[in-house]
Design a protein around this motif. Structure first.
Motif, mmCIF file in Angstrom:
data_model
loop_
_atom_site.group_PDB
_atom_site.id
_atom_site.type_symbol
_atom_site.label_atom_id
_atom_site.label_comp_id
_atom_site.label_asym_id
_atom_site.label_seq_id
_atom_site.Cartn_x
_atom_site.Cartn_y
_atom_site.Cartn_z
ATOM 1 N N LEU A 48 -1.656 -0.070 7.166
ATOM 2 C CA LEU A 48 -2.186 0.218 5.953
ATOM 3 C C LEU A 48 -1.839 -1.017 4.930
ATOM 4 O O LEU A 48 -2.597 -1.189 4.170
ATOM 5 C CB LEU A 48 -1.257 1.342 5.465
ATOM 6 C CG LEU A 48 -1.534 1.817 4.156
ATOM 7 C CD1 LEU A 48 -2.873 2.492 4.071
ATOM 8 C CD2 LEU A 48 -0.784 3.034 3.407
ATOM 9 N N ARG B 35 19.306 -3.522 11.631
ATOM 10 C CA ARG B 35 18.203 -3.107 10.818
ATOM 11 C C ARG B 35 18.515 -3.114 9.681
ATOM 12 O O ARG B 35 17.763 -3.669 8.637
ATOM 13 C CB ARG B 35 17.711 -1.948 11.218
ATOM 14 C CG ARG B 35 16.882 -1.195 10.638
ATOM 15 C CD ARG B 35 15.618 -1.373 10.581
ATOM 16 N NE ARG B 35 14.623 -0.605 9.860
ATOM 17 C CZ ARG B 35 13.159 -0.380 10.304
ATOM 18 N NH1 ARG B 35 12.562 -1.439 11.020
ATOM 19 N NH2 ARG B 35 12.413 0.273 9.665
ATOM 20 N N ALA C 169 1.674 12.816 7.404
ATOM 21 C CA ALA C 169 1.393 12.572 6.025
ATOM 22 C C ALA C 169 0.052 12.212 5.773
ATOM 23 O O ALA C 169 -0.517 13.024 5.016
ATOM 24 C CB ALA C 169 2.297 11.356 5.686
ATOM 25 N N VAL D 77 0.833 10.027 0.375
ATOM 26 C CA VAL D 77 -0.285 9.352 0.815
ATOM 27 C C VAL D 77 -1.616 10.169 1.228
ATOM 28 O O VAL D 77 -2.475 9.453 1.782
ATOM 29 C CB VAL D 77 0.246 8.321 2.186
ATOM 30 C CG1 VAL D 77 1.334 7.282 1.599
ATOM 31 C CG2 VAL D 77 0.592 9.228 3.444
ATOM 32 N N ASP E 63 7.580 2.847 1.576
ATOM 33 C CA ASP E 63 8.633 3.782 2.355
ATOM 34 C C ASP E 63 10.310 3.155 1.705
ATOM 35 O O ASP E 63 10.274 2.383 0.948
ATOM 36 C CB ASP E 63 8.579 3.620 3.725
ATOM 37 C CG ASP E 63 8.909 5.206 4.332
ATOM 38 O OD1 ASP E 63 8.037 5.697 4.335
ATOM 39 O OD2 ASP E 63 10.081 5.548 4.281
ATOM 40 N N ASN F 263 10.345 1.592 16.562
ATOM 41 C CA ASN F 263 10.486 2.766 16.301
ATOM 42 C C ASN F 263 9.509 3.362 14.936
ATOM 43 O O ASN F 263 9.470 2.744 14.047
ATOM 44 C CB ASN F 263 11.826 3.577 15.808
ATOM 45 C CG ASN F 263 12.738 3.057 16.920
ATOM 46 O OD1 ASN F 263 13.428 2.056 16.879
ATOM 47 N ND2 ASN F 263 12.950 3.749 17.924
ATOM 48 N N GLU G 40 6.492 -3.860 7.651
ATOM 49 C CA GLU G 40 5.585 -4.221 8.679
ATOM 50 C C GLU G 40 4.243 -4.640 8.221
ATOM 51 O O GLU G 40 3.795 -4.007 7.101
ATOM 52 C CB GLU G 40 5.446 -2.692 9.344
ATOM 53 C CG GLU G 40 6.619 -2.123 9.935
ATOM 54 C CD GLU G 40 6.522 -0.938 10.790
ATOM 55 O OE1 GLU G 40 5.472 -0.725 11.127
ATOM 56 O OE2 GLU G 40 7.624 -0.476 11.307
ATOM 57 N N ASN H 267 -4.336 7.276 1.270
ATOM 58 C CA ASN H 267 -4.576 6.385 2.026
ATOM 59 C C ASN H 267 -5.785 5.599 2.071
ATOM 60 O O ASN H 267 -7.111 6.518 1.730
ATOM 61 C CB ASN H 267 -3.907 6.306 3.353
ATOM 62 C CG ASN H 267 -2.522 6.281 3.425
ATOM 63 O OD1 ASN H 267 -1.883 6.421 4.502
ATOM 64 N ND2 ASN H 267 -1.856 5.666 2.212
HETATM 65 O O1 73E Z 1 0.673 9.795 8.767
HETATM 66 C C1 73E Z 1 0.978 8.251 8.905
HETATM 67 C C2 73E Z 1 0.343 7.547 7.759
HETATM 68 O O2 73E Z 1 -1.106 7.454 7.814
HETATM 69 C C3 73E Z 1 2.681 8.088 8.709
HETATM 70 O O3 73E Z 1 3.125 8.953 9.877
HETATM 71 C C4 73E Z 1 2.948 6.846 8.874
HETATM 72 O O4 73E Z 1 2.423 6.026 7.660
HETATM 73 C C5 73E Z 1 0.969 5.970 7.780
HETATM 74 C C6 73E Z 1 0.331 5.396 6.355
HETATM 75 O O5 73E Z 1 0.778 6.045 5.259
HETATM 76 C C7 73E Z 1 4.381 6.635 8.754
HETATM 77 N N1 73E Z 1 4.984 5.577 9.479
HETATM 78 C C8 73E Z 1 6.412 6.011 9.262
HETATM 79 N N2 73E Z 1 6.318 6.677 8.272
HETATM 80 N N3 73E Z 1 5.304 7.175 7.930
HETATM 81 C C9 73E Z 1 7.187 4.924 9.720
HETATM 82 C C10 73E Z 1 8.796 5.358 9.547
HETATM 83 C C11 73E Z 1 9.650 4.728 10.086
HETATM 84 C C12 73E Z 1 9.427 3.314 10.744
HETATM 85 C C13 73E Z 1 8.208 3.072 10.780
HETATM 86 C C14 73E Z 1 7.138 3.836 10.423
#
Ligand code: 73E
Length: 830
Positions: free
Chosen positions: A136, A291, A671, A446, A330, A281, A85, A476
């Motif tokens: 981010l 996916r 997070a 993060v 991730d 999602n 993303e 972050n």
């Molecule tokens: O807390 C946020 C964080 O600020 C966290 O929920 C988000 O990432 C942000 C940047 O670090 C996040 N998105 C996903 N996991 N954490 C995620 C997971 C699967 C698909 C899409 C997004």
């Protein structure tokens, strides 16, 4: 007929005509007449946007070319940010600011009869992301380019970005596709010559020495599109490479000739489908084969591209990690680990152990969530079928790894089972977080609290095995260019004028904002500060008025919660708090009400299309808003809006207008959060739980300048245990909340039975502990009210908050990655 602007400018702007029309104006006129093939009298705002964008793009291309050529010649170590993303938002305004050309373009378009703001508003958002994780990635690209770091992004060029959200009259969320590429995209450069073959399915035959041959199956093409990423006030312009899928062979001529057209194009549509759409999602794992195809398609194309660039340097393969660092955003790109093994072992003839050493020195892994529902686990049979060779490699990695764990912790079967990449069962699953951790040199969370949770919960066994130094934190950050200078020009100007240093300086060294502290008590400065906020509130009010036809009281406090709808983010807590406030107001006499602080509550955010409870929450917000906005007793004191289709562009209007924003996740679940940083940078105060980056924000700005409430992380597990085994009815635990729930059930905001499934999540298990935090939440809201009554005190808090946000610049975060992990150096393009 020349309906707009100055006829002479248009006429003399034409290429080849010798005139003193400034070059920018000339370039715009040229693009109107050549690229767009239009006449001057036939240009509307959209056409003007396209011409201006093309003109700016010419500058970007020049810088981009120079940067790439210069960097290639220097052969430095490079870093690659792999992210599914990139939530970029709009580009034009940002590019103008980064190039330092905004003023000139302002004048240029004015001569031609346009207004730059209207032109900027014609751009569609590039919304190739869900939320924080994607945004981010976009901020990190901006900071890498600004700090002249050789960093490329790699992602997918989805034909459809995040869906467009519509709200039906009954409050339901409806989704519509986002065909953002329907209008031409001036910011990308198609690289039809950069094409990579990616294989799926087929079979893998093992040879000796750990090698194998993978053949058969389906091959698709990855075509590169390059997006230019300009740094702020530097020539340096980095690259974001996005892949589009294409069929390798147009269509099956045999079927076509036999008259079977569907079959003839079936395989080509299946190839094109791979990059059709972004999965909507956020923070949840969806085990769909398409996916997994996206993930492999993207990692395979990116790694092949990276390998080709590395090989062009002529270095020995063992030097790969000295020239390449890859950050895994991730677990989504974790297949890059077995894919690099495959490239090295099967294609480059590197012995397994040596290859593994290269791999584990190349990758770095960022974890973004500890929510169990978000952790990726792919069924072995699915992966086996789609990627047979990778499945072999994963099993081989796992075997070696477990043997080494066994040596360190002999006989500890439970530990082996927990640490295995493979989760046993029928079917077996591949645990992507384990694979990413084992394949990477460093793992980071993060925000401080989140990184500590990574170390003590999901990665605990790995900390025991590797030692703690592999598990670190990078809090972050956000880019102050977009999230202050671009979205809040009035505040940016006021800061520059007050600090008496150039804007370019403090925007690159955000700690300089501390210089505002000494003006925090200065009445003239306070007045100016408040006037900026007021003006931003009016800008938002105007937006709401045009959308809803409702007048917003701009002397009320603006209270904002905007983010993805998710139970852990607890929009429910906010809406139940609003209902509580409404009931309290209703019970007051008119005289009492007059003493109340008026408040306008804004919500925005999308719910994943399949997330029933999240969608129901939106419905509840919309229907509560309808009732309270129409209630003549209270509407002066309390109103509420759900703004549809939250986006980067909408955030740019909302955030500068906020006086208080809510970040109220159950402790230990968010997070980091990054919008919390954006609000505070723009002088909005934070109302939140002791979670994620809220904690570090409070550390910076001082606890007296934030409104904290709720249970702390260590209490959460125990409370959940109690909820499961010793439940106490909400009537007993929290009578005011019980009253609110009952009012909703009884139909005060429309048919109550509709909301039962949502209300029951709170009345029954209450996994996110709304009942436990409600009382302290209400008290925190009251503290906000009290603080707001003291006008000057509030403004001072606002100034002090902005002043102490230096830490949260993404420049700091990206430098941390560059120095501590990637070991890359800045390169200044002369
Ligand atoms: O807390 C946020 C964080 O600020 C966290 O929920 C988000 O990432 C942000 C940047 O670090 C996040 N998105 C996903 N996991 N954490 C995620 C997971 C699967 C698909 C899409 C997004």
């Amino acid at each position: 007929i020349w309906p707009r602007g100055d006829e002479k400018t248009w006429k003399e702007g034409i290429r080849g005509v010798d005139s003193d029309v400034p070059s920018i104006t000339k370039s715009i006129v040229n693009h109107v007449q050549t690229s767009l093939a239009r006449q001057a009298y036939n240009v509307d705002n959209v056409g003007a946007y396209q011409a201006v964008a093309l003109s700016v793009r010419d500058d970007l291309i020049a810088n981009w070319n120079e940067t790439q050529l210069y960097t290639t010649n220097k052969t430095p170590k490079r870093a690659y940010y792999l992210s599914l993303e990139f939530l970029m938002g709009r580009t034009l305004d940002n590019a103008l600011l980064n190039l330092g050309l905004k003023q000139k373009y302002n004048e240029g378009v004015e001569k031609l009869g346009f207004n730059l703001e209207d032109i900027v508003d014609c751009e569609r958002d590039a919304a190739l992301g869900n939320g924080g994780l994607g945004r981010l990635a976009a901020c990190y690209l901006d900071s890498s380019a600004t700090q002249e770091l050789p960093v490329w992004g790699y992602g997918l060029r989805y034909k459809y970005g995040i869906f467009q959200q519509l709200i039906a009259p009954d409050g339901s969320q409806l989704e519509a596709p986002d065909p953002w590429l329907n209008n031409q995209n001036p910011w990308e450069l198609p690289r039809l010559d950069v094409t990579i073959e990616v294989r799926f399915y087929g079979h893998a035959e093992r040879l000796d020495k750990g090698k194998a041959i993978w053949s058969g199956g389906q091959e698709v093409l990855a075509v590169a599109y390059d997006v230019m990423i300009p740094g702020y006030h530097t020539k340096n312009t980095n690259n974001l490479r996005l892949w589009e899928s294409k069929p390798k062979r147009g269509f099956d001529l045999d079927s076509f000739n036999a008259g079977d057209y569907d079959r003839a194009v079936a395989s080509s549509t299946s190839a094109e489908n791979i990059t059709s759409v972004l999965y909507p999602n956020d923070n949840t794992y969806i085990g769909k084969e398409l996916r997994l195809k996206q993930q492999y398609f993207w990692t395979a194309a990116s790694l092949s591209d990276i390998m080709r660039r590395f090989k062009n340097t002529g270095k020995n393969i063992s030097e790969f990690p000295d020239f390449v660092a890859i950050q895994l955003n991730d677990t989504h790109p974790t297949l890059a680990v077995p894919e690099l093994m495959r490239l090295l072992v099967d294609e480059e003839d590197v012995p397994w152990d040596k290859a593994w050493k290269i791999v584990t020195n190349t990758f770095f892994f960022t974890n973004h969530t500890v929510l169990p529902e978000a952790l990726e686990k792919w069924p072995v049979p699915l992966m086996q079928n789609l990627l047979p060779r990778h499945m072999q490699i994963i099993f081989d990695i796992n075997l070696q790894f477990l043997q080494s764990v066994e040596r360190k912790f002999p006989g500890d079967r439970d530990r082996l089972a927990r640490m295995s990449i493979i989760q046993e069962g029928t079917p077996q699953y591949v645990r992507m977080a384990n694979l990413a951790c084992i394949g990477s040199r460093k793992v980071n969370g993060v925000a401080e609290l989140h990184s500590e949770l990574v170390r003590t919960t999901i990665m605990k066994d790995f900390v025991d095995y590797y030692g703690v130094s592999k598990f670190q934190n990078v809090t972050n950050g956000i880019t102050p260019r977009r999230w202050l200078d671009q979205c809040n020009p009035l505040l940016s100007d006021l800061i520059t004028e007050t600090l008496k240093i150039k804007k370019e300086v403090w925007l690159r060294d955000l700690y300089k904002l501390e210089g505002l502290l000494k003006f925090a008590d200065d009445p003239t400065f306070q007045k100016k500060w408040a006037a900026v906020k007021q003006s931003n509130k009016e800008r938002l009010a105007h937006h709401v008025e045009t959308q809803f036809g409702i007048k917003v009281n701009t002397s009320a406090m603006f209270d904002v919660q905007v983010k993805r709808l998710h139970e852990y983010k607890r929009q429910t807590l906010n809406i139940l708090g609003v209902v509580h406030r409404y009931l309290t107001l209703k019970a007051m006499s008119p005289a009492e009400r007059k003493k109340v602080n008026p408040r306008v509550v804004f919500f925005a955010g999308k719910a994943a299309p399949g997330y029933y409870i999240a969608k129901l929450t939106i419905k509840l917000i919309v229907n509560v808003a309808r009732v309270i906005n129409e209630d003549p007793d209270t509407k002066e004191y309390l109103s509420m809006f759900f703004l549809p289709d939250y986006s980067v562009s909408l955030a740019e209007i909302l955030i500068p207008a906020s006086e208080v924003s809510q970040h109220i996740s159950t402790a230990g679940t968010e997070a980091s959060g990054t919008s919390n940083m954006k609000f505070c940078l723009n002088g909005g105060l934070l109302l939140g739980t002791v979670d994620g980056a809220n904690i570090e924000i409070a550390e910076e700005v001082g606890e007296s300048n934030v409104f904290f409430f709720g249970h702390l992380t260590p209490a959460v597990e125990e409370l959940r245990y109690k909820h499961t085994y010793h439940p106490v009815p909400v009537e007993e635990k929290c009578p005011p909340l019980a009253k609110v729930l009952n009012e909703i059930s009884s139909g005060r905001f429309g048919d109550g039975s509709v909301y039962e499934p949502l209300l029951n999540t709170i009345r029954q298990v209450d996994y996110y502990l709304v009942t436990e935090d409600f009382d302290s939440y209400i008290r925190a809201l009251e503290m906000v009210d009290t603080a707001y009554q003291d006008r000057n005190g509030w403004i001072k808090k606002s100034i002090c908050t902005t002043a102490k946000m230096g830490k949260f610049s993404s420049d700091r975060a990206i430098m941390n990655y560059a120095e501590e992990y990637w070991n890359i150096e800045q390169i200044k393009v002369p």
